[in-house]
Design a protein around this motif. Sequence first.
Motif, PDB file in Angstrom:
ATOM      1  N   ILE C 466       0.940  -1.284  -0.418  1.00  0.00           N
ATOM      2  CA  ILE C 466       0.350   0.146  -0.019  1.00  0.00           C
ATOM      3  C   ILE C 466       0.931   0.911  -0.402  1.00  0.00           C
ATOM      4  O   ILE C 466       0.220   2.184  -0.973  1.00  0.00           O
ATOM      5  CB  ILE C 466      -0.869   0.053   1.502  1.00  0.00           C
ATOM      6  N   GLU C 468       3.997   1.967  -1.205  1.00  0.00           N
ATOM      7  CA  GLU C 468       5.071   1.414  -2.049  1.00  0.00           C
ATOM      8  C   GLU C 468       3.762   2.617  -3.043  1.00  0.00           C
ATOM      9  O   GLU C 468       4.094   3.914  -3.730  1.00  0.00           O
ATOM     10  CB  GLU C 468       5.391   0.442  -2.751  1.00  0.00           C
ATOM     11  N   GLY C 469       2.146   2.611  -3.287  1.00  0.00           N
ATOM     12  CA  GLY C 469       1.687   2.886  -4.493  1.00  0.00           C
ATOM     13  C   GLY C 469       2.150   2.518  -5.500  1.00  0.00           C
ATOM     14  O   GLY C 469       2.598   3.047  -6.617  1.00  0.00           O
ATOM     15  N   ASN C 470       2.220   1.255  -6.090  1.00  0.00           N
ATOM     16  CA  ASN C 470       2.002   0.847  -7.500  1.00  0.00           C
ATOM     17  C   ASN C 470       1.219   0.885  -8.621  1.00  0.00           C
ATOM     18  O   ASN C 470      -0.729   0.708  -8.248  1.00  0.00           O
ATOM     19  CB  ASN C 470       2.036  -0.744  -7.353  1.00  0.00           C
ATOM     20  N   TYR C 472      -1.116   2.125 -11.601  1.00  0.00           N
ATOM     21  CA  TYR C 472      -1.541   0.938 -12.478  1.00  0.00           C
ATOM     22  C   TYR C 472      -1.262   1.608 -14.467  1.00  0.00           C
ATOM     23  O   TYR C 472      -2.144   1.050 -14.628  1.00  0.00           O
ATOM     24  CB  TYR C 472      -3.612   1.107 -12.551  1.00  0.00           C
ATOM     25  N   GLY C 473      -0.697   3.236 -13.882  1.00  0.00           N
ATOM     26  CA  GLY C 473      -0.652   3.613 -15.065  1.00  0.00           C
ATOM     27  C   GLY C 473      -1.534   4.901 -15.524  1.00  0.00           C
ATOM     28  O   GLY C 473      -2.331   4.906 -15.102  1.00  0.00           O
ATOM     29  N   GLY C 474      -0.618   5.916 -15.911  1.00  0.00           N
ATOM     30  CA  GLY C 474      -1.261   7.275 -15.585  1.00  0.00           C
ATOM     31  C   GLY C 474      -1.992   7.689 -16.596  1.00  0.00           C
ATOM     32  O   GLY C 474      -2.720   8.153 -15.585  1.00  0.00           O
ATOM     33  N   GLN C 476      -5.208   5.998 -17.179  1.00  0.00           N
ATOM     34  CA  GLN C 476      -6.770   5.454 -16.238  1.00  0.00           C
ATOM     35  C   GLN C 476      -7.489   6.650 -15.357  1.00  0.00           C
ATOM     36  O   GLN C 476      -6.620   6.984 -14.498  1.00  0.00           O
ATOM     37  CB  GLN C 476      -5.984   4.407 -15.710  1.00  0.00           C
ATOM     38  N   LEU C 477      -8.393   6.385 -15.696  1.00  0.00           N
ATOM     39  CA  LEU C 477      -9.082   6.992 -14.467  1.00  0.00           C
ATOM     40  C   LEU C 477      -8.781   6.338 -12.956  1.00  0.00           C
ATOM     41  O   LEU C 477      -8.654   5.404 -12.981  1.00  0.00           O
ATOM     42  CB  LEU C 477     -10.650   6.927 -15.007  1.00  0.00           C
ATOM     43  N   PRO C 478      -8.510   7.202 -11.820  1.00  0.00           N
ATOM     44  CA  PRO C 478      -8.299   6.925 -10.944  1.00  0.00           C
ATOM     45  C   PRO C 478      -9.513   6.145 -10.560  1.00  0.00           C
ATOM     46  O   PRO C 478      -9.225   5.184  -9.573  1.00  0.00           O
ATOM     47  CB  PRO C 478      -8.307   8.501 -10.198  1.00  0.00           C
ATOM     48  N   MET C 479     -10.540   5.688 -10.499  1.00  0.00           N
ATOM     49  CA  MET C 479     -11.809   5.064 -10.100  1.00  0.00           C
ATOM     50  C   MET C 479     -11.663   4.130 -10.929  1.00  0.00           C
ATOM     51  O   MET C 479     -12.726   3.403 -10.914  1.00  0.00           O
ATOM     52  CB  MET C 479     -13.263   5.750  -9.921  1.00  0.00           C
ATOM     53  N   HIS C 481     -12.462   0.980  -8.889  1.00  0.00           N
ATOM     54  CA  HIS C 481     -13.679   0.442  -8.047  1.00  0.00           C
ATOM     55  C   HIS C 481     -14.969   0.557  -8.426  1.00  0.00           C
ATOM     56  O   HIS C 481     -15.935  -0.313  -8.577  1.00  0.00           O
ATOM     57  CB  HIS C 481     -13.777   1.134  -6.946  1.00  0.00           C
TER      58      HIS C 481
END
Lengths: 482, 482, 482
Positions: C466, C468-470, C472-474, C476-479, C481
């Motif tokens: 958590i 480190e915060g990997n 996911y690719g710039g 992409q939308l943050p949401m 979930h």
Amino acid sequence: MGMFSVSGKQQVCQLFFVQVILIVLMGALMTYGPEADANSLKNHGQTGDHGRKHVKKPDTDPLRVYPNVHVMIWIGFGFLMTFLRRYGQSAIGLTFLLGAILIQVAMICEGVTNFQIDSASPLSLKSLLNADVAVATPLISMGALLGKTTYMQLVFMGILELIMFTVNKYVGEHLLMVVDAGDSMFVHAFGAYFGLAVSFVFGMKDKPKEHNLEGASYNSDIFAMIGTVFLWLFWPSFNSAALQGDDQQRAIINTLLSISSSCVIAFATSALVSKDSKFNMVHVQNSTLAGGVAIGTAAGMMCKPVGALAVGALAGLLSVLGYKYLTPLIQKRLRIHDTCGVHNLHGMPGVLGGIFGALMAGLATEASYDYSLYEIFPARAPNSEAKLAEMRDNYGISAGFNRTAGEQAGYQLLVLVITVGIAIVSGLVTGLMMRMSICGLISEEQKFDDEANWELEEEATQESKIKEGNSYGGDQLPMAHI
Amino acid sequence: MGMFSVSGKQQVCQLFFVQVILIVLMGALMTYGPEADANSLKNHGQTGDHGRKHVKKPDTDPLRVYPNVHVMIWIGFGFLMTFLRRYGQSAIGLTFLLGAILIQVAMICEGVTNFQIDSASPLSLKSLLNADVAVATPLISMGALLGKTTYMQLVFMGILELIMFTVNKYVGEHLLMVVDAGDSMFVHAFGAYFGLAVSFVFGMKDKPKEHNLEGASYNSDIFAMIGTVFLWLFWPSFNSAALQGDDQQRAIINTLLSISSSCVIAFATSALVSKDSKFNMVHVQNSTLAGGVAIGTAAGMMCKPVGALAVGALAGLLSVLGYKYLTPLIQKRLRIHDTCGVHNLHGMPGVLGGIFGALMAGLATEASYDYSLYEIFPARAPNSEAKLAEMRDNYGISAGFNRTAGEQAGYQLLVLVITVGIAIVSGLVTGLMMRMSICGLISEEQKFDDEANWELEEEATQESKIKEGNSYGGDQLPMAHI
Amino acid sequence: MGMFSVSGKQQVCQLFFVQVILIVLMGALMTYGPEADANSLKNHGQTGDHGRKHVKKPDTDPLRVYPNVHVMIWIGFGFLMTFLRRYGQSAIGLTFLLGAILIQVAMICEGVTNFQIDSASPLSLKSLLNADVAVATPLISMGALLGKTTYMQLVFMGILELIMFTVNKYVGEHLLMVVDAGDSMFVHAFGAYFGLAVSFVFGMKDKPKEHNLEGASYNSDIFAMIGTVFLWLFWPSFNSAALQGDDQQRAIINTLLSISSSCVIAFATSALVSKDSKFNMVHVQNSTLAGGVAIGTAAGMMCKPVGALAVGALAGLLSVLGYKYLTPLIQKRLRIHDTCGVHNLHGMPGVLGGIFGALMAGLATEASYDYSLYEIFPARAPNSEAKLAEMRDNYGISAGFNRTAGEQAGYQLLVLVITVGIAIVSGLVTGLMMRMSICGLISEEQKFDDEANWELEEEATQESKIKEGNSYGGDQLPMAHI
């Protein structure tokens, strides 16, 4: 472990024995009250509505607030104590067990108080409500001892405590005619100081040591908030449960104001005394509720909205400061270990509630209460026939002792002192009895650990382990959890 | 961090200051209402029943539904927002703090509305119920901003929002005489668009970026379901709280039907738009509730069971589609980030509710409502003495404005437009004020992280670590959590 | 997986279809009952109180207990089933979905029972309460099948089961005039044996095998306790929901006593049969409730406090012994797998409740009940005009069949046998239909796994991950979930 195992079997037998005794006592002493008795002609009316006539007025119907109080006792107290990292199952489970035993004990204690030679004592919804309130007392004491006793020690303590609770409440309420609507004194202060006295006895032998399981985890802190929030939101029902009409409405309003104010001030004080001005979960879980305790005695009095807010704010402040500064001191100097910090949530706010109640009683005049002064403080009603006549005929006021406001305030303070005194003395005696081995003892390493009470499964904590599926052996039944 | 620390202290002072101001205002403005006032002779009767006479009819007793609404606000809203992986303590904790402040603010706002020069404003159970409903509005807005503000920013927003909420509801309900029993417009649409406007202002400066903590964990999703299910099951109480008699029963039935239907359709739509036809927890936690919002305005109207089911189904569908397609679009194009997706649960369903309410108002006739038409829509009552006489004498109908069904429907739509307009404008202004540094700001890396608000313990996540028991140093007090 | 995906789409269509059919049926069959109908002049009074007159007496107001029963169904049943390590989201989610569908089905089933050619069936608060009680039945059956079916299989089962439930209850209650206040027979025994019969059919094809996900985790066990404790504390409301006046009070008292006693004995028996005398979470989560089931039929009868305690104790004992010894045997010999052990919580205690009810009915005399004997057991009322006259005029008793106590007891036992018989036969048929592929099937590896139903996020289980915060690719939308 072998010795504990033997002791375990004995505890099981004791548990069966307790329930058998309760069945016998209930059979010998208790019956349905007239409102719950089919064979009571006044329950049945002149036709229509399936023949029912004796309908309760909504204002006096215990079902208005009883379910809320019930949620507080079983969900509120149970989950509030789940904050420990590895003691959550015991917290909720032992509250459940203890509550189920003690609610029966409380009914029997009340029954004995009402006992008459020629007839069994009546059970009614009111008895169930009273029993719930009574059960809160040993559950508070349990908070001071959480994680440090066997379950049978708690049961033993709870039974003795309920007997002393009943005696003390009888003295305060019936003999000394003192008001304590929300039970700041009878439940909160009594439960806290009783539990602390027991903990003192435990600490005399073993100095409380740091224990690596005595802390929360991220999820256990959220589980505990279930308890906190349910307690917080239904506290107005708790404080108003014994009242009716405008007294009840006033108690609901006063309690909501006081507990809201204590919530805000507890958050603020928590950030004030913590590193980096952050909030502390222990304070939020507990001190936010202190206003409910502190307004208890005066809940039904005319303390004005601003009075309720002020006492709540003071309670919130006091409670957080207690957690921060007083609890460590008490532990170091007096060797009293207080797992949940009940001194800060129930002890000091309970005493504050008793004092505030005395103050409000001392300020109560016929000008501000009209004749309902004599309903709320029955001992202040006139005892001379002349003055009483009109009140009695028009408002149903009974003769009292003609106490002045100051006298009533004095009695209130006297009962506060008596309550704390009885709690401490009986707690010390109970603690000494609990330390004997009849109910078992737990070792230092079993403290705060669910393993002492529960058959735990080995947990597959890592995702990968779950996915792999390490099979336990082909023929075994799949229901490993049974 | 140092700078934040300073700002932290300032925030603490602001928090104390807010509660002090509330105590002062409450002292200056509020008193007990007649039903909660001991010095009110009509509370006391002619003997019997402890002298009580003024008994509420069960039908109008706020205690029938008030406790349920109370659970919705504190447990429902609080736990619904615990879905984030590392923001659960803040979600439940800040809802708790914010609610405790704002319920006092809401009482004072209502008090000011009822203010008279010569006497303080009355507090009653009805005020507490109204305050709970009002508090829902800023808690909805908080959902759009969750994880992106300091707690004092939320407090500041909540106070301003409640003032605007009170103004808007007064205009709609008293001046334009519009019906909104379940507050689809006044609470849901207002709260959602206000929060989105604030979020828009925040996004103008910092384009919303992906954040690695913005997601759920397995347990956080289950915690959130505590909130969802309590909201779902008590929603009938929320929508019927302001009603009585048959209107209340109808509102309960309509709401249960609508919210059941939205639950089923939300599940179905979720599986329809998701990969492999599986359900999505975000949809289940939120869109299942959309039917409760959508039936709000019309809850007490004669919309027939089938009408309630249909509007609920539509709301469930709309809400899931909103989560799937509209929210990403709004974030990308308008830079409005909506943490909980309040636009899908409260915004669109709230507007749908307002429109459905207008439609039902437009279809309401004396044939289907009899004279209760004029109780439900008071503005439709005749204003001429001749027509009014019989109704007034027999059914207590007051004179109205003789509105037609079409006119009433027009007013309903007008108020919907006004509500959304006031929400957006005042939200924008509030957002601009919040962005100034007086209430602090949080950095990008503090977003969605409980560390920003809480003293967290280092967690021993691995079983082995717990067993080993890494002692922290001998002399330290064991109560590390205090 | 591809095949499942196809089947997944079909299931979604079925789900939409079910809700559409429900809307159509509700539109064709149901309307507001007179108490919820605006166009019903008796709802409106002669002035005053906003024109309301037809006020319900508090004693008969369904809102006294309805909200509590509602909590039991949605929170109680839902969370009770979250005990499985990786099936918590499905447990709470599918209970939610299933409940939302079946509550509508239950209303329609009741509506059909009351159907008249010329008018639609009425909906009232009483209908909603009855629907909640009815929904408990298929949720009990679901407990036997938890983790082994698709959601559409459960929906299909639930609809068929509710139809058979309605038929059986109509036969027992209206034709054979049997008393079952707390539905020990109609809900608990029926639901359990129906579910076990379905599980038997499933086991005929695939012998139940050990599954590595079939167990609890530390937190899932605590989540389940939310369900247990809410069920436990509101059980008195469930058993008394259909009663009024003194019968209702008696049912509350009896149920509280019985369920307290079963709680204590379940704990004690659990420790007795477990290793090292420790408690077992499965027993505590379930068997503690057995007393609520066992007192159900007799809840409103004069079984005396001691009788309630005794039957509760017996139920707690029976239930834990069932978990320990009977369930493994049934699985091994009869190939009936019972995920939640409903046979031990609902099956055996339900039968015990039916027998205890018959016993109490056999002991009921006019001496102990007075004329309310004929209210509680309407079939025992005299059928001759002469004897009936006074009772009818003074207490509203209707003519009955002049049954003796023994005859009534016989009928009670007959209905118990019929209930179990109908449950088993219709469960077998339903199981055979469910095994056909129309509602999908789940594979062995999908069992007890939330992955079968939910889009799960990959969890960052380790704290470090958590932090480190990997990313996911710039772009992409943050949401993530959504």
